[in-house]
Design an enzyme around this catalytic site. Structure first.
Site, PDB file in Angstrom:
ATOM      1  N   LYS A  70       0.828  -1.219   0.000  1.00 38.19           N
ATOM      2  CA  LYS A  70       0.000   0.000   0.000  1.00 38.19           C
ATOM      3  C   LYS A  70       0.854   1.258   0.000  1.00 38.19           C
ATOM      4  O   LYS A  70       0.510   2.238  -0.644  1.00 38.19           O
ATOM      5  CB  LYS A  70      -1.011  -0.016   1.152  1.00 38.19           C
ATOM      6  CG  LYS A  70      -0.402   0.183   2.525  1.00 38.19           C
ATOM      7  CD  LYS A  70      -1.465   0.173   3.620  1.00 38.19           C
ATOM      8  CE  LYS A  70      -0.831   0.007   4.992  1.00 38.19           C
ATOM      9  NZ  LYS A  70       0.048   1.072   5.455  1.00 38.19           N
ATOM     10  N   ARG A  94      -7.417   3.920  10.769  1.00 35.75           N
ATOM     11  CA  ARG A  94      -7.215   2.493  11.025  1.00 35.75           C
ATOM     12  C   ARG A  94      -8.255   1.919  11.968  1.00 35.75           C
ATOM     13  O   ARG A  94      -8.234   0.725  12.245  1.00 35.75           O
ATOM     14  CB  ARG A  94      -5.824   2.287  11.626  1.00 35.75           C
ATOM     15  CG  ARG A  94      -4.783   1.774  10.636  1.00 35.75           C
ATOM     16  CD  ARG A  94      -3.453   1.791  11.347  1.00 35.75           C
ATOM     17  NE  ARG A  94      -2.508   0.821  10.920  1.00 35.75           N
ATOM     18  CZ  ARG A  94      -1.427   1.123  10.189  1.00 35.75           C
ATOM     19  NH1 ARG A  94      -1.240   2.326   9.721  1.00 35.75           N
ATOM     20  NH2 ARG A  94      -0.548   0.193   9.935  1.00 35.75           N
ATOM     21  N   ARG A 109      11.535  -8.603   4.385  1.00 34.13           N
ATOM     22  CA  ARG A 109      11.687  -7.163   4.168  1.00 34.13           C
ATOM     23  C   ARG A 109      12.844  -6.619   5.007  1.00 34.13           C
ATOM     24  O   ARG A 109      13.021  -6.968   6.159  1.00 34.13           O
ATOM     25  CB  ARG A 109      10.390  -6.447   4.550  1.00 34.13           C
ATOM     26  CG  ARG A 109      10.463  -4.953   4.348  1.00 34.13           C
ATOM     27  CD  ARG A 109       9.098  -4.366   4.154  1.00 34.13           C
ATOM     28  NE  ARG A 109       8.411  -4.097   5.405  1.00 34.13           N
ATOM     29  CZ  ARG A 109       7.275  -3.393   5.473  1.00 34.13           C
ATOM     30  NH1 ARG A 109       6.715  -2.928   4.377  1.00 34.13           N
ATOM     31  NH2 ARG A 109       6.699  -3.186   6.629  1.00 34.13           N
ATOM     32  N   ARG A 164      12.825  -4.270  10.542  1.00 32.66           N
ATOM     33  CA  ARG A 164      12.042  -3.382  11.393  1.00 32.66           C
ATOM     34  C   ARG A 164      11.518  -4.153  12.591  1.00 32.66           C
ATOM     35  O   ARG A 164      11.098  -5.296  12.449  1.00 32.66           O
ATOM     36  CB  ARG A 164      10.848  -2.833  10.588  1.00 32.66           C
ATOM     37  CG  ARG A 164      11.042  -1.429  10.100  1.00 32.66           C
ATOM     38  CD  ARG A 164       9.994  -1.061   9.090  1.00 32.66           C
ATOM     39  NE  ARG A 164       8.622  -1.103   9.611  1.00 32.66           N
ATOM     40  CZ  ARG A 164       7.564  -0.668   8.929  1.00 32.66           C
ATOM     41  NH1 ARG A 164       7.726  -0.157   7.713  1.00 32.66           N
ATOM     42  NH2 ARG A 164       6.358  -0.742   9.423  1.00 32.66           N
ATOM     43  N   ARG A 217      -0.202  -7.081  14.078  1.00 31.81           N
ATOM     44  CA  ARG A 217      -0.629  -6.032  13.138  1.00 31.81           C
ATOM     45  C   ARG A 217      -1.738  -6.548  12.219  1.00 31.81           C
ATOM     46  O   ARG A 217      -2.686  -5.844  11.924  1.00 31.81           O
ATOM     47  CB  ARG A 217       0.575  -5.545  12.320  1.00 31.81           C
ATOM     48  CG  ARG A 217       1.531  -4.691  13.155  1.00 31.81           C
ATOM     49  CD  ARG A 217       2.881  -4.600  12.511  1.00 31.81           C
ATOM     50  NE  ARG A 217       2.921  -3.723  11.358  1.00 31.81           N
ATOM     51  CZ  ARG A 217       3.857  -3.779  10.415  1.00 31.81           C
ATOM     52  NH1 ARG A 217       4.817  -4.678  10.487  1.00 31.81           N
ATOM     53  NH2 ARG A 217       3.843  -2.941   9.421  1.00 31.81           N
TER      54      ARG A 217
HETATM   55  P1  AMP Z   1       2.716   1.305   9.011  1.00 30.68           P
HETATM   56  O1  AMP Z   1       4.052   1.700   8.490  1.00 30.68           O
HETATM   57  O2  AMP Z   1       1.569   2.003   8.326  1.00 30.68           O
HETATM   58  O3  AMP Z   1       2.513  -0.194   9.089  1.00 30.68           O
HETATM   59  O4  AMP Z   1       2.656   1.843  10.531  1.00 30.68           O
HETATM   60  C1  AMP Z   1       3.625   1.443  11.473  1.00 30.68           C
HETATM   61  C2  AMP Z   1       3.064   1.583  12.880  1.00 30.68           C
HETATM   62  O5  AMP Z   1       2.740   2.968  13.161  1.00 30.68           O
HETATM   63  C3  AMP Z   1       1.766   0.843  13.151  1.00 30.68           C
HETATM   64  O6  AMP Z   1       1.979  -0.532  13.441  1.00 30.68           O
HETATM   65  C4  AMP Z   1       1.228   1.612  14.359  1.00 30.68           C
HETATM   66  O7  AMP Z   1       1.919   1.273  15.547  1.00 30.68           O
HETATM   67  C5  AMP Z   1       1.587   3.049  13.997  1.00 30.68           C
HETATM   68  N1  AMP Z   1       0.507   3.672  13.221  1.00 30.68           N
HETATM   69  C6  AMP Z   1       0.513   4.022  11.905  1.00 30.68           C
HETATM   70  N2  AMP Z   1      -0.672   4.533  11.538  1.00 30.68           N
HETATM   71  C7  AMP Z   1      -1.455   4.512  12.638  1.00 30.68           C
HETATM   72  C8  AMP Z   1      -2.792   4.882  12.910  1.00 30.68           C
HETATM   73  N3  AMP Z   1      -3.592   5.380  11.961  1.00 30.68           N
HETATM   74  N4  AMP Z   1      -3.262   4.717  14.178  1.00 30.68           N
HETATM   75  C9  AMP Z   1      -2.484   4.242  15.142  1.00 30.68           C
HETATM   76  N5  AMP Z   1      -1.224   3.833  14.959  1.00 30.68           N
HETATM   77  C10 AMP Z   1      -0.701   3.965  13.721  1.00 30.68           C
END
Ligand code: AMP
Length: 210
Positions: free
Chosen positions: A13, A88, A122, A154, A165
């Protein structure tokens, strides 16, 4: 053009959101990147958020909502934006809905097993780039092509965090996707294809409504 991009972790995404932002000249806003930026910069917000991000948990809504609000009210967002990773959950969706109307919500669809398969290979760099051992390897093993730093896995790409997640995605984010489906702005895209094919499907849906 106000665009949301949904999809399980590993669906690509972020890659697609960036391609949309480049092609249509829209600001790219990724909440995950904003948290990682704060973490890298050692800010208070970064420290607070890392407790959640490292474990694959959602950062509390009051923090996340404010970050998004302060970004989308900037002048460069008047003609739209591409939002990756927000909303989210239902509370975030309500918050966003009170501020703006969404034109397109893309769901990059991918089965959990495939997402897990992609994430386990990754590699990330602190400059923000990410690689994949098979699909997008660095030129020199373990080293970033762009900045020469050492690549790492990561914290939230480790197996326990990945499972958590995906669980949150199904429990909390899927009901949000349903909201956009009911409003008639959801476009489901097959994420199990080459990057450019996924993007072509997105472009097709944008041009049909533009
Ligand atoms: P991502 O790179 O989008 O997978 O985001 C990495 C991490 O950031 C997630 O696993 C959450 O801990 C935090 N995060 C990102 N977007 C949100 C959101 N909309 N609400 C809460 N936590 C978020």
């Amino acid at each position: 053009m106000r665009i949301l991009v949904f999809g399980p972790q590993g669906s690509g995404k972020g890659t697609q959101a960036e391609l949309i932002s480049r092609k249509y000249k829209l600001p790219y806003i990724a909440t995950g990147d904003i948290f990682r930026f704060h973490l890298k910069s050692g800010t208070e917000l970064g420290k607070k958020a890392s407790r959640y991000t490292d474990a694959g948990e959602l950062v509390p809504d009051e923090i996340t909502n404010e970050i998004v609000k302060s970004r989308i009210i900037q002048p460069d967002c008047v003609n739209g934006f591409v939002l990756d990773g927000f909303p989210r959950n239902i509370f975030q969706a309500k918050f966003l809905n009170e501020m703006v109307e969404i034109d397109w919500a893309f769901l990059i669809d991918l089965a959990d097993e495939k997402a897990i398969e992609r994430l386990k290979d990754r590699l990330a760099c602190k400059c923000g780039l990410s690689y994949h051992l098979l699909n997008n390897p660095p030129k020199v093993a373990g080293i970033c092509d762009k900045c020469g730093n050492k690549l790492f896995i990561r914290e939230d790409d480790k197996p326990e965090a990945i499972n958590r997640r995906l669980e949150i995605y199904h429990q909390e984010t899927e009901p949000v996707i349903k909201i956009y489906q009911d409003r008639g702005v959801l476009y489901k895209i097959n994420g199990d294809q080459e990057i450019k094919k996924v993007f072509a499907d997105i472009e097709k849906n944008i041009s049909l409504k533009k």
